[in-house]
Design an enzyme around this catalytic site. Structure first.
Site, PDB file in Angstrom:
ATOM      1  N   TYR A 197       0.841  -1.188   0.000  1.00  0.00           N
ATOM      2  CA  TYR A 197       0.000   0.000   0.000  1.00  0.00           C
ATOM      3  C   TYR A 197       0.891   1.259   0.000  1.00  0.00           C
ATOM      4  CZ  TYR A 197      -4.225  -2.746   0.628  1.00  0.00           C
ATOM      5  OH  TYR A 197      -5.264  -3.611   0.429  1.00  0.00           O
TER       6      TYR A 197
ATOM      7  N   ARG B 138     -10.323 -14.212   8.419  1.00  0.00           N
ATOM      8  CA  ARG B 138     -11.487 -14.909   7.869  1.00  0.00           C
ATOM      9  C   ARG B 138     -12.025 -15.982   8.805  1.00  0.00           C
ATOM     10  NH1 ARG B 138      -8.638 -16.779   2.764  1.00  0.00           N
ATOM     11  NH2 ARG B 138      -6.854 -16.397   4.115  1.00  0.00           N
TER      12      ARG B 138
ATOM     13  N   CYS C 132     -15.848 -12.777   0.996  1.00  0.00           N
ATOM     14  CA  CYS C 132     -15.238 -11.594   1.618  1.00  0.00           C
ATOM     15  C   CYS C 132     -14.652 -10.681   0.544  1.00  0.00           C
ATOM     16  CB  CYS C 132     -14.216 -12.013   2.668  1.00  0.00           C
ATOM     17  SG  CYS C 132     -13.056 -13.319   2.163  1.00  0.00           S
TER      18      CYS C 132
ATOM     19  N   CYS D 157     -19.391 -13.764   4.045  1.00  0.00           N
ATOM     20  CA  CYS D 157     -18.573 -14.964   4.157  1.00  0.00           C
ATOM     21  C   CYS D 157     -19.273 -16.109   3.450  1.00  0.00           C
ATOM     22  CB  CYS D 157     -18.338 -15.321   5.624  1.00  0.00           C
ATOM     23  SG  CYS D 157     -17.487 -16.901   5.880  1.00  0.00           S
TER      24      CYS D 157
END
Length: 668
Positions: A181, A342, A372, A384
């Protein structure tokens, strides 16, 4: 809790004590923010559910520190500085509710997206430390940020942290010297070609993350914790190309040695914890590991990191298997806290279930990304695949039925089992019929390979729930209209699944022709030279499985690219499969269709009608599945309350098989 004592020891990050060593990893909440940059009610319920489930530390998904220099469309990502009072109003109640459960919450502050911003998300030209190509569309060149703009980013980070403190957050996490990023791009020489104070040598490239933490500490005080999302190694082989574990390549991003060099510098600058992982967008299957990656994949790296830093080390990377999490903390070599991402989407009660000794009841993540990030990148809200209520906990939960009904479920794949599970939870009397001797449907063959074992864990979970809910499961029983007529159930859920599509070509009935199911379940022998017809996800996974067994494999696909038709496969899963195909020397013949199966070969034809022959001892057919709707059409207009779900409705993927079933069963 017996056997998992280390997970439940308290720990401090800076001055903040956390009740246990389980954190919720930061995950973007695309679709769950307000137009003015706050948290929606869905977002509040989503985070509160994980706190109620026992998680010690909630780390929110990314919020942007500003939306002027790098402007995304409003409502895409929360942003404290767009309307601070609105942000405080929408987050303070959420924080208070989370605190009620004894959990702490850090706000993750995103300095920017940079070259990895999807152009569709932006209302401006992409920006970056230097004029470099955008990841998603390399034909677009990012605009280089001015020195004044970078200094403003530092100011906005401090302002956002101050707003977070007013709202009641216990700390912040900086996003990120991680995953490539914007802040990470400043630290990596490949992306940072600046000649001002924010470029040049290593210390110049580290100036921005150092200034950020110092600015936050100045406005919020030294006791306000600031954690850092930190990637130890980038795994960049080249622009838009990642490297697999075990692959020999030259690291173009940050290598391990540089990661270990800069971490102590950043700790000295003031960061109170490292939330550590590895990867980049160029190697997204490291930063967002699919089912094909190992559980605990970052541990060899964090073990090295722990030797050079003293701040608490939080590690993610498919750590949701309780035994692995506990062992990692017990050994004390690679982590001080466990980050579950997750795994907490799939089961928000993960922590409570471990504490209660109900490990078998933890619903497993299957590493598919379909519910997701896969949804987020096509503009749909976070959820999910195996937990349809994720991201809409209150409005889409399960409630008791007003009237108990006799529910007949036909088919024991995941759709049939989910329908039976939900109906039973609501109080209905449920009977499930399966014509074979085994529950699971197509997921059975989809669980055979070592790299697909999480699917097997999901099947085990469903089988456990069938027993615990006292669902009457009748195996080796094929349902007929006569059987249904004799039973006279109140509701019928048809989950008869799907069957492989077979092409109508000469030689298709030869003994050396098999379906992917036959091959994976070892129902047919496989020769040395194998041609897989169909380059979708199942065909490619089957090809990898065979290549790992030492077979010489060629995939034939009628389209120009592999894994390019049907439902979109999330980017990290697709790129890892494609890289695995190369790694295991699987050959690909695209723009070709099967014309004939011959003795020891197949004949294929391209779009210009040019024919060619490929040697083949075994031909594996994997061109898709067709819904089995025979029984449904026999009964649909003769009996009331008949629903068709899962693959029988439309052959898609595990997520839609589960979601169809959940939607119908929660409403009957």
């Amino acid at each position: 809790m017996a056997g998992f004592e280390k997970l439940f020891e308290p720990i401090k990050i800076g001055s903040v004590e956390i009740k246990n060593r389980i954190a919720m990893a930061p995950m973007g909440i695309l679709g769950l923010s307000t137009e003015r940059g706050g948290f929606s009610k869905r977002a509040e319920d989503y985070y509160v559910a994980r706190a109620k489930g026992g998680t010690g530390l909630i780390i929110t998904g990314i919020v942007k520190i500003e939306n002027e220099i790098e402007k995304v469309h409003e409502g895409t990502i929360p942003c404290p500085t767009i309307d601070p009072s609105h942000f405080i109003r929408t987050s303070s109640e959420m924080v208070e509710r989370i605190h009620a459960y004894g959990s702490k919450i850090f706000l993750q502050l995103g300095i920017g997206l940079g070259r990895v911003a999807s152009p569709q998300m932006l209302a401006c030209q992409p920006v970056a430390p230097s004029a470099i190509p955008n990841y998603w569309d390399p034909s677009i060149t990012c605009r280089e940020l001015t020195t004044d703009e970078v200094e403003r980013l530092v100011k906005m980070a401090a302002e956002s942290a101050a707003i977070a403190k007013v709202a009641g957050f216990d700390g912040v996490e900086i996003h990120a010297v991680h995953e490539g990023y914007l802040l990470d791009q400043f630290t990596i020489a490949m992306f940072n070609r600046r000649t001002d104070k924010y470029g040049g040598d290593l210390m110049g490239r580290l100036r921005l993350p150092i200034e950020v933490v110092k600015a936050i500490k100045k406005v919020n005080g030294e006791n306000f914790p600031v954690a850092l999302r930190f990637s130890i190694k980038s795994y960049i082989k080249d622009w838009n190309q990642g490297g697999l574990d075990g692959e020999d390549f030259v690291e173009k991003g940050r290598d391990t040695q540089e990661g270990l060099t800069i971490a102590p510098i950043l700790e000295k600058a003031g960061y109170d914890a490292f939330d550590a992982d590895a990867g980049s967008y160029d190697a997204w299957y490291w930063a967002h590991p699919p089912i094909y990656q190992k559980h605990g994949l970052y541990l060899p790296l964090t073990e090295q990191l722990k030797k050079v830093v003293n701040a608490p080390l939080i590690v993610a990377g498919r750590m949701e298997i309780p035994e692995l999490a506990e062992k990692t903390l017990e050994e004390g070599k690679a982590a001080d806290m466990i980050n579950l991402g997750r795994g907490l989407l799939a089961d928000p009660e993960w922590v409570n279930k471990v504490m209660q000794g109900r490990i078998e009841d933890i619903r497993p993540c299957i590493g598919c990304h379909d519910g997701c990030l896969g949804r987020g990148f096509v503009g749909k809200p976070l959820s999910c695949a195996v937990n349809p209520a994720c991201g809409r906990e209150i409005e889409y939960g399960i409630s008791p039925a007003e009237k108990v009904k006799d529910v007949l479920v036909i088919g024991g794949g995941v759709s049939g089992m989910e329908a039976a599970r939900v109906a039973a939870l609501r109080g209905h009397k449920v009977t499930l019929y399966e014509k074979t001797g085994e529950l699971g449907g197509h997921v059975v063959e989809g669980s055979v390979d070592e790299f697909k074992k999480d699917n097997a864990r999901l099947l085990d979970w469903y089988k456990t729930q069938m027993k615990k809910l006292n669902i009457d499961v009748k195996l080796n029983t094929e349902v007929t209209p006569q059987l249904i007529e004799g039973r006279k159930p109140d509701v019928i859920l048809v989950a008869t699944g799907s069957k492989p599509i077979m092409p109508n070509v000469p030689g298709i009935d030869r003994d050396n022709v098999a379906t992917a199911t036959d091959v994976l379940l070892k129902k047919k022998p496989v020769g040395q030279k194998v041609v897989v017809i169909g380059g979708g996800l199942v065909g490619c996974e089957t090809a990898i499985s065979l290549a790992m067994d030492g077979k010489d494999v060629t995939v034939v696909e009628m389209l120009p690219e592999l894994i390019s038709s049907g439902l979109p496969v999330p980017h990290m899963n697709r790129t890892m499969v494609l890289d695995m195909l190369k790694f295991y020397n699987v050959k690909a013949v695209t723009n070709n269709s099967l014309l004939e199966v011959k003795d020891g070969a197949v004949e294929v034809i391209d779009r210009d009608f040019k024919r060619s022959t490929i040697p083949a001892d075994t031909v594996v057919i994997s061109i898709g599945l067709r819904a089995d709707q025979k029984l449904y059409h026999e009964i649909a207009d003769k009996m009331p309350n008949v629903y068709i779900i899962g693959d029988a409705n439309k052959a898609r993927n595990i997520m839609y098989a589960i979601w169809d079933a959940y939607e119908v069963a929660r409403s009957i």
